[in-house]
Design a protein around this motif. Sequence first.
Motif, PDB file in Angstrom:
ATOM      1  N   UNK A  47     -46.667   5.537  -9.277  1.00  0.00           N
ATOM      2  CA  UNK A  47     -46.651   6.915  -9.764  1.00  0.00           C
ATOM      3  C   UNK A  47     -45.710   7.050 -10.957  1.00  0.00           C
ATOM      4  N   UNK A  48     -44.588   6.341 -10.893  1.00  0.00           N
ATOM      5  CA  UNK A  48     -43.653   6.356 -12.010  1.00  0.00           C
ATOM      6  C   UNK A  48     -44.280   5.755 -13.267  1.00  0.00           C
ATOM      7  N   UNK A  49     -45.024   4.668 -13.121  1.00  0.00           N
ATOM      8  CA  UNK A  49     -45.696   4.059 -14.270  1.00  0.00           C
ATOM      9  C   UNK A  49     -46.662   5.064 -14.896  1.00  0.00           C
ATOM     10  N   UNK A  50     -47.418   5.766 -14.062  1.00  0.00           N
ATOM     11  CA  UNK A  50     -48.356   6.768 -14.574  1.00  0.00           C
ATOM     12  C   UNK A  50     -47.612   7.872 -15.332  1.00  0.00           C
ATOM     13  N   UNK A  51     -46.463   8.284 -14.802  1.00  0.00           N
ATOM     14  CA  UNK A  51     -45.649   9.295 -15.487  1.00  0.00           C
ATOM     15  C   UNK A  51     -45.130   8.763 -16.815  1.00  0.00           C
ATOM     16  N   UNK A  52     -44.699   7.514 -16.816  1.00  0.00           N
ATOM     17  CA  UNK A  52     -44.193   6.915 -18.049  1.00  0.00           C
ATOM     18  C   UNK A  52     -45.270   6.822 -19.118  1.00  0.00           C
ATOM     19  N   UNK A  53     -46.491   6.478 -18.704  1.00  0.00           N
ATOM     20  CA  UNK A  53     -47.600   6.407 -19.660  1.00  0.00           C
ATOM     21  C   UNK A  53     -47.868   7.789 -20.249  1.00  0.00           C
ATOM     22  N   UNK A  85     -38.548   6.362 -25.175  1.00  0.00           N
ATOM     23  CA  UNK A  85     -38.795   7.298 -24.070  1.00  0.00           C
ATOM     24  C   UNK A  85     -39.106   6.524 -22.797  1.00  0.00           C
ATOM     25  N   UNK A  86     -39.838   5.433 -22.917  1.00  0.00           N
ATOM     26  CA  UNK A  86     -40.146   4.631 -21.729  1.00  0.00           C
ATOM     27  C   UNK A  86     -38.904   3.957 -21.174  1.00  0.00           C
TER      28      UNK A  86
END
Length: 423
Positions: free
Chosen positions: A393-399, A411-412
Amino acid sequence: MTANGSNWPVGQHTHRILMQSGRLIGMGCLLASLALPWQSAHAGAREQAQRMHERLTGVRPSAGVLETMALEIQGGNAQQAAYTAMDDRAFYDVTLKNFAAPWTNEAQSSFVPLNDYTATVIGVVRDERDFRTILYDDILYVGDGALNLPPYAIDNNDHYRELEAGGYSLQDHLDATTQSSRNGLPSTATAGVMTSRAAAQAFFSAGTNRAMFRFTLMNHLCNDLEQVNDVTRPPDRIRQDVSRSPGGDSRVFLNNCVGCHSGMDPLAQAFAYYDFEYDADNDPDGNLGRLVYNTVGATDPDTGTRVQGKYLINAANFEPGYITRDDRWDNYWRAGPNRRLGWDSAQNPEGGGYGAKSMGQELAHSDAFAECQAKKVFRTVCLRDPVDSADRSQIATMVSNLRASGFKLKRSFADSAVYCMGD
């Protein structure tokens, strides 16, 4: 009047003193109890700040920076604390260098000298440019002209070796310029780091130029050929050097070889005019070699066209195979299972074009590119791969945040640092 000079009886006087003392003690306990949560939170914020700084830079923060970051975290602005940490030169000299260095060599080692590929990645991150442009812009970062370094050269890495050996801050001493003004390529033939000297030395030397495509796919879309293997694509663009019956068994080609080459060969055709020239006998590693490009009007003696002779290597393996005539590329992976990579039809409706620049745009504007950057940064900062639903979920938010920021990779790094500051 009592014996002690007070109008209160001794018993009452003593009781009054005890009551006053009790109130003072109680008030002190109350103040202490009120202070403890703040002190505890501040202590936690300091630990998180130190962890964040060390993860982002590899070094401990100064006392002043630690205090600033702790206050930012405690004030609910952990993102700003991450940016405060990234203002340390070690973020550029150490973290970003080690982040990008493995992309510049087939061994994927971090233990390589600074070069134009790595320096350009660092500069793009520092200047908060659109990170997608590293695969297609006419862009190059070189050392500050005031440092009296050896000039940028197309046939050695001395400029960057001296920049690194001098211990100069890459945060302060990298200047943006264009490849076309330094390496002789036409601007239309530049393709970001793919046409850097370091990438050419690693992936255009010898071979058939498929290595440039494969390692770009690995490094920037986080997929190797095994992950994109698709035997359902038409094999009409597979070159002559690929045997259709390896070991006398055509099933090997149909069930294995075609799965990679049917998609890779028409994309790698974008590099048809590039090569890396070096003296294989006296300079086997190509340290004195240079990137070459067949411009309009050039004729290669082996092909009779602009296409480099390496595209006809082992042509006798299967003479009816595809003969490369130009640098036209097509993305057969827009259909079939590799649609999952999220190709941008709005950016390129036809899914094809000419040359490395437009092919680099095809790769960089995919969903896979954005997700790959998020995963690589997460691994760098959190020191592990995403392992569970919260991480994914964090990866999706980062994308999502990366896209919203205009693909500013800092930002990432900030997102990862905040997410993992409690690890």
